[in-house]
Scaffold this motif. Structure first.
Motif, PDB file in Angstrom:
ATOM      1  N   PHE A 431       0.833  -1.207   0.000  1.00 29.22           N
ATOM      2  CA  PHE A 431       0.000   0.000   0.000  1.00 29.22           C
ATOM      3  C   PHE A 431       0.869   1.258   0.000  1.00 29.22           C
ATOM      4  O   PHE A 431       0.587   2.223  -0.725  1.00 29.22           O
ATOM      5  CB  PHE A 431      -0.935  -0.001   1.212  1.00 29.22           C
ATOM      6  CG  PHE A 431      -2.235  -0.710   0.996  1.00 29.22           C
ATOM      7  CD1 PHE A 431      -3.147  -0.239   0.073  1.00 29.22           C
ATOM      8  CD2 PHE A 431      -2.551  -1.850   1.719  1.00 29.22           C
ATOM      9  CE1 PHE A 431      -4.357  -0.890  -0.145  1.00 29.22           C
ATOM     10  CE2 PHE A 431      -3.762  -2.512   1.529  1.00 29.22           C
ATOM     11  CZ  PHE A 431      -4.655  -2.044   0.584  1.00 29.22           C
ATOM     12  N   GLU A 432       1.916   1.267   0.797  1.00 30.21           N
ATOM     13  CA  GLU A 432       2.802   2.442   0.866  1.00 30.21           C
ATOM     14  C   GLU A 432       3.464   2.692  -0.488  1.00 30.21           C
ATOM     15  O   GLU A 432       3.568   3.841  -0.945  1.00 30.21           O
ATOM     16  CB  GLU A 432       3.858   2.231   1.952  1.00 30.21           C
ATOM     17  CG  GLU A 432       3.317   2.347   3.371  1.00 30.21           C
ATOM     18  CD  GLU A 432       4.403   2.119   4.412  1.00 30.21           C
ATOM     19  OE1 GLU A 432       5.592   2.046   4.028  1.00 30.21           O
ATOM     20  OE2 GLU A 432       4.064   2.003   5.605  1.00 30.21           O
ATOM     21  N   GLU A 433       3.939   1.609  -1.125  1.00 30.74           N
ATOM     22  CA  GLU A 433       4.573   1.759  -2.440  1.00 30.74           C
ATOM     23  C   GLU A 433       3.573   2.288  -3.470  1.00 30.74           C
ATOM     24  O   GLU A 433       3.909   3.168  -4.286  1.00 30.74           O
ATOM     25  CB  GLU A 433       5.114   0.401  -2.903  1.00 30.74           C
ATOM     26  CG  GLU A 433       6.302  -0.093  -2.091  1.00 30.74           C
ATOM     27  CD  GLU A 433       6.684  -1.530  -2.462  1.00 30.74           C
ATOM     28  OE1 GLU A 433       6.029  -2.097  -3.376  1.00 30.74           O
ATOM     29  OE2 GLU A 433       7.602  -2.079  -1.829  1.00 30.74           O
ATOM     30  N   SER A 434       2.359   1.753  -3.420  1.00 29.11           N
ATOM     31  CA  SER A 434       1.343   2.193  -4.389  1.00 29.11           C
ATOM     32  C   SER A 434       0.955   3.647  -4.168  1.00 29.11           C
ATOM     33  O   SER A 434       0.795   4.414  -5.134  1.00 29.11           O
ATOM     34  CB  SER A 434       0.096   1.300  -4.278  1.00 29.11           C
ATOM     35  OG  SER A 434       0.411  -0.038  -4.568  1.00 29.11           O
ATOM     36  N   GLU A 435       0.800   4.032  -2.903  1.00 31.65           N
ATOM     37  CA  GLU A 435       0.444   5.425  -2.609  1.00 31.65           C
ATOM     38  C   GLU A 435       1.545   6.367  -3.079  1.00 31.65           C
ATOM     39  O   GLU A 435       1.270   7.440  -3.638  1.00 31.65           O
ATOM     40  CB  GLU A 435       0.187   5.589  -1.113  1.00 31.65           C
ATOM     41  CG  GLU A 435      -1.111   4.947  -0.651  1.00 31.65           C
ATOM     42  CD  GLU A 435      -1.247   4.963   0.860  1.00 31.65           C
ATOM     43  OE1 GLU A 435      -0.303   5.399   1.540  1.00 31.65           O
ATOM     44  OE2 GLU A 435      -2.300   4.539   1.359  1.00 31.65           O
ATOM     45  N   ALA A 436       2.797   5.974  -2.830  1.00 33.05           N
ATOM     46  CA  ALA A 436       3.919   6.813  -3.264  1.00 33.05           C
ATOM     47  C   ALA A 436       3.934   6.938  -4.788  1.00 33.05           C
ATOM     48  O   ALA A 436       4.177   8.020  -5.346  1.00 33.05           O
ATOM     49  CB  ALA A 436       5.237   6.227  -2.756  1.00 33.05           C
ATOM     50  N   ALA A 437       3.662   5.819  -5.471  1.00 33.40           N
ATOM     51  CA  ALA A 437       3.656   5.853  -6.942  1.00 33.40           C
ATOM     52  C   ALA A 437       2.532   6.734  -7.466  1.00 33.40           C
ATOM     53  O   ALA A 437       2.718   7.485  -8.443  1.00 33.40           O
ATOM     54  CB  ALA A 437       3.507   4.422  -7.478  1.00 33.40           C
TER      55      ALA A 437
END
Length: 552
Positions: A431-437
């Motif tokens: 989730f953190e990676e997706s939000e950052a992307a």
């Protein structure tokens, strides 16, 4: 312990259920000053002390009673030197700094100790300023609501435990200081002691076993426990049930009978003044009320005044009959909550009374009785107020990025915040990676859209907010699904609430302090005394007007 202790203060206006009257008393005293005789400050205590004109004979008799009572509370009847010295000082002219509390099972809620430590701190500060003062703890042994004192809540490894003695029909209506503990107390003490762990456990366990035994009363057991655990601090404990104290208080009772109409009317006027000013009247007073109770057939009954006769239970009395009864057995009469402070200060040279929010509130009504019957009123101060956060609880708060205010805000708010931090590690990372992307993608559109048409930026940012919000919603659903599978959020929420806001109230109003003393050692009392500030002893890091959060 002090070296590893951290604390911070929050204003009482951020604590749930704080009344407007109490908040004003703490933060804007000018708004409520008309309801009190003195400000809650060092200057207020000094002014009240100057007004004390105390009869030497009464002082001598009261000290004699107190010496006997405190010897009875002490281990093996040996009064500790600090208490003995303070009784000597009281006998020779010192003023009293007083607090009081019901005689709850196993010491009752933690604030019983906070009151005791506050009165010690205030007496020490007052003495250092040149006014000899001793700390007095008044036991509310004349209260007859046994359901309020027959239980104690402990936070244990197994969760919140309620230790409770049965309510016996034969005790109904009897004053708590007269109610004898039955055979059940031994098993209850044994069960409670088994849960105690830590460096202070042996001392707390011994005090409990010595104090709460079959045949003791609620009052005597409470007194023995407090005397043992607070030994060396100079507190003088006082049980008002003693017949000799009632003899000294009898003139106040007689005046309350003679002036029943003007006293009631004055309280009603004051109550209306409070409500008209946007505050509340803590004590509800009816048109037939008197400020006295009378024991009828062994049961404490409110004394009412109806059509020229006094009525208690099913019986009625003339003024002359009550006067004769008082001469014969003054101990059968006890004051209500508004007259009790006046009786207290008839027996003691009180310069200050330290109480909780409810006491501060009803003192605003009691002042009119003080003015009429005693002619002086002590300074009224708020006791120290604490929430203690133990290391495991602090770790839970950090794990979920919570503040004490999140606990106060209620279950719905608390669970929502916990769900945000409750994802399995692998999913949380994705989730953190997706939000950052996503943020990076939307950021990449800002420059070209801004060149094309700057009004498009608002739509761009709105779309970003909506998508991220949907992700937050999805994270919540994932956390709830994980909780359904493992139950971990339910367990952690229950642990947090049981420790910090049990039974929907501040920790100090529900949990007993004894497990804390066992777990962290008796030195915790020294640390709490150091932090038990009152307005008269304010420092740069003062929490005299707030609620202190302590992380151990």
């Amino acid at each position: 312990m002090a070296s590893s202790m951290e604390s911070h203060c929050i204003p009482f206006r951020e604590v749930p259920h704080t009344t407007k009257l109490f908040a004003s008393f703490l933060e804007d005293f000018a708004r409520v000053s008309a309801y009190y005789a003195h400000p809650p400050t060092a200057a207020g205590i000094e002014a009240a002390a100057r007004e004390v004109q105390f009869d030497a004979a009464v002082r001598s008799k009261v000290v004699e009673v107190l010496r006997e009572q405190n010897q009875r509370f002490a281990r093996e009847g040996k009064l500790d030197s600090a208490a003995s010295r303070n009784l000597d000082r009281l006998a020779t002219g010192a003023v009293a700094i007083v607090t009081g509390q019901q005689v709850g099972l196993f010491s009752g809620p933690a604030f019983s100790f906070y009151k005791a430590l506050s009165v010690v701190r205030c007496a020490e500060e007052t003495t250092r300023r040149g006014i000899e003062a001793v700390p007095i703890f008044w036991f509310a042994t004349e209260d007859h609501d046994i359901a309020e004192v027959n239980h104690s809540f402990w936070n244990t490894r197994s969760g919140l435990a309620r230790y409770e003695l049965p309510l016996r029909e034969e005790d109904a209506g009897h004053r708590s200081g007269e109610v004898v503990l039955g055979g059940e107390i031994g098993a209850l003490v044994a069960a409670a002691v088994k849960t105690l762990e830590g460096p202070g456990a042996p001392e707390v366990s011994q005090a409990l076993r010595e104090s709460y035994t079959p045949g003791e009363t609620y009052g005597l057991a409470f007194g023995k426990l407090m005397a043992r655990l607070l030994a060396g601090r100079g507190i003088v404990f006082m049980d008002p049930l003693d017949v000799r104290l009632h003899l000294l208080a009898a003139p106040v009772y007689l005046r309350a009978l003679d002036e029943v109409d003007p006293l009631r009317d004055a309280v009603l006027v004051r109550s209306n003044e409070l409500t008209s000013a946007g505050f509340h009247a803590q004590v509800k007073v009816s048109g037939e009320a008197t400020p006295l109770f009378y024991n009828v057939d062994g049961r404490r009954q409110p004394l009412r005044y109806e059509k020229g006769r006094f009525v208690a239970g099913e019986k009625s009395f003339s003024r002359q009959e009550l006067s004769a009864a008082m001469e014969k057995a003054p101990e059968a009469f006890t004051p209500n909550v508004l007259l009790r402070p006046i009786v207290q200060d008839t027996l003691l040279p009180t310069a200050a009374y330290i109480g909780g929010p409810a006491e501060v509130a009803y003192m605003a009504q009691a002042r009119v009785i003080y003015d009429r019957l005693l002619g002086r009123m002590p300074a009224i101060l708020a006791r120290a107020s604490f929430t203690i956060i133990e290391p495991p609880i602090a770790r839970f708060l950090a794990q979920y990025d919570l503040d004490i205010r999140d606990i106060f805000a209620g279950s719905q708010h608390l669970r929502a915040k916990m769900e945000q931090k409750a994802l399995p590690a692998a999913l949380a990372g994705r989730f953190e990676e997706s939000e950052a992307a996503l943020r990076k993608m939307f950021q990449a559109f800002e420059e070209p859209l801004g060149r094309l048409d700057s009004t498009l930026l608002e739509s761009l940012h709105g779309s970003e907010r909506k998508i991220l919000h949907q992700i937050e919603q999805l994270k919540g659903k994932v956390a709830r699904a994980e909780n359904v599978r493992s139950g971990i959020l339910d367990r952690h929420e229950r642990i947090l609430v049981d420790s910090l806001y049990p039974n929907g109230a501040l920790q100090e109003r529900s949990l007993c302090l004894l497990p804390f003393l066992a777990a962290h050692g008796m030195g915790l009392l020294d640390d709490l005394t150091r932090l038990a500030e009152i307005p008269a002893s304010r420092t740069a890091d003062s929490c005299a007007h707030g609620h202190r959060i302590i992380a151990l």
